[in-house]
Design a protein around this motif. Structure first.
Motif, short mmCIF file in Angstrom:
data_model
loop_
_atom_site.label_atom_id
_atom_site.label_comp_id
_atom_site.label_asym_id
_atom_site.label_seq_id
_atom_site.Cartn_x
_atom_site.Cartn_y
_atom_site.Cartn_z
N SER A 44 0.59 -1.59 0.07
CA SER A 44 0.04 -0.16 -0.24
C SER A 44 0.59 1.50 -0.25
O SER A 44 0.63 1.63 -0.68
N GLY A 45 1.90 0.85 0.31
CA GLY A 45 3.13 2.58 0.35
C GLY A 45 3.60 2.33 -0.91
O GLY A 45 3.61 3.97 -1.60
N GLY A 46 3.76 1.14 -1.65
CA GLY A 46 5.20 1.06 -2.81
C GLY A 46 3.74 2.14 -4.51
O GLY A 46 4.67 2.43 -4.91
N ALA A 47 2.96 0.68 -4.23
CA ALA A 47 2.12 0.49 -4.81
C ALA A 47 1.31 2.62 -5.32
O ALA A 47 1.55 2.89 -6.68
N PRO A 48 0.98 3.26 -4.52
CA PRO A 48 1.16 4.77 -4.64
C PRO A 48 2.25 5.52 -5.26
O PRO A 48 2.47 6.36 -6.55
N ARG A 49 3.55 5.13 -4.73
CA ARG A 49 4.27 5.91 -5.13
C ARG A 49 5.01 5.58 -6.72
O ARG A 49 5.01 6.28 -7.68
N ALA A 50 4.97 4.18 -6.97
CA ALA A 50 5.53 4.20 -8.48
C ALA A 50 4.92 4.14 -9.24
O ALA A 50 4.56 4.73 -10.02
N SER A 51 3.00 4.76 -8.49
CA SER A 51 1.79 4.61 -10.18
C SER A 51 2.16 6.11 -10.45
O SER A 51 2.28 6.93 -11.63
N ILE A 52 2.41 7.16 -9.12
CA ILE A 52 2.73 9.04 -9.57
C ILE A 52 3.61 8.78 -10.49
O ILE A 52 3.51 9.69 -10.91
N LEU A 53 4.84 8.45 -10.18
CA LEU A 53 6.39 8.22 -11.02
C LEU A 53 6.06 7.31 -12.03
O LEU A 53 6.65 8.23 -13.30
N MET A 54 5.04 7.16 -12.56
CA MET A 54 4.26 6.04 -13.95
C MET A 54 4.07 7.15 -14.55
O MET A 54 4.19 7.32 -16.09
N GLY A 55 2.69 7.36 -13.64
CA GLY A 55 2.13 8.59 -14.59
C GLY A 55 3.06 9.39 -14.77
O GLY A 55 2.82 10.46 -15.84
N LYS A 56 4.39 10.39 -14.19
CA LYS A 56 4.89 11.45 -14.45
C LYS A 56 5.61 11.11 -15.31
O LYS A 56 6.94 11.45 -15.84
N GLN A 57 6.21 9.51 -16.04
CA GLN A 57 7.09 9.04 -17.02
C GLN A 57 8.01 8.50 -16.48
O GLN A 57 9.25 8.73 -17.13
N GLU A 58 8.16 8.57 -15.23
CA GLU A 58 9.70 8.09 -15.05
C GLU A 58 9.93 6.77 -14.12
O GLU A 58 9.72 6.53 -12.62
N HIS A 59 9.98 6.20 -15.33
CA HIS A 59 10.04 4.55 -15.23
C HIS A 59 11.26 4.13 -14.51
O HIS A 59 10.95 2.95 -13.52
#
Length: 161
Positions: A44-59
């Motif tokens: 629950s901590g990692g999923a939103p952080r990774a999702s936000i970064l993927m949305g910013k195209q910061e893969h």
């Protein structure tokens, strides 16, 4: 929790020992919830952080977050497994096991402890997959685990003892 409920259905049908075994399994429930809580914490901590970064195209940063989640899950799961295997008797007695039920609780907890890494990775990465937009894959993974549990429970519990 569904696995535990299915386990209880079959364990309750063990001739002569079903009631005591069922009580032993019940004592393990808080420990299963603790293992799941650590997995939910990481997922629950990692999923939103990774999702936000993927949305910013910061893969690259998203991959780093997921790598950190993997490393943390691995570390926590090994520590929990060692604790549950090494100190299962005092832990179970503290959670309410009696001398009549401790052997059943220890037997059940042994398999829970060995499965802790799988429980944790399945729970956490299910959250992460949903965060990446792969809800169907997460659901399929959960369904496969549940079906395997339902099929193997009567074999492992009632046939193999």
């Amino acid at each position: 929790m569904l696995y535990n409920i299915v386990d209880r259905i079959y364990i309750g049908h063990i001739p002569e020992a079903g009631a005591l075994a069922l009580t032993g399994v019940g004592v393990c429930m808080p420990l299963i919830l603790i293992v799941s809580a650590f997995a939910a914490l990481v997922g629950s901590g990692g999923a939103p952080r990774a999702s936000i970064l993927m949305g910013k195209q910061e893969h690259d940063q998203a991959e780093q977050i997921l790598g950190n989640c993997f490393a943390l899950l691995f570390l926590i799961s090994i520590v929990l497994t060692v604790i549950l295997l090494a100190w299962n008797r005092p832990i179970l007695l503290a959670f309410g096991a009696s001398e009549n039920t401790i052997d059943y609780a220890r037997d059940y907890l042994f398999f829970i402890a060995l499965g802790a890494p799988f429980i944790m990775f399945g729970t956490a990465f299910g959250n992460i997959l949903r965060g990446e937009g792969a809800a169907r894959e997460s659901m399929i993974g959960n369904l496969i685990g549940t079906i395997v549990n339902i099929v193997l429970d009567p074999i492992m519990i009632l046939v193999l003892g």
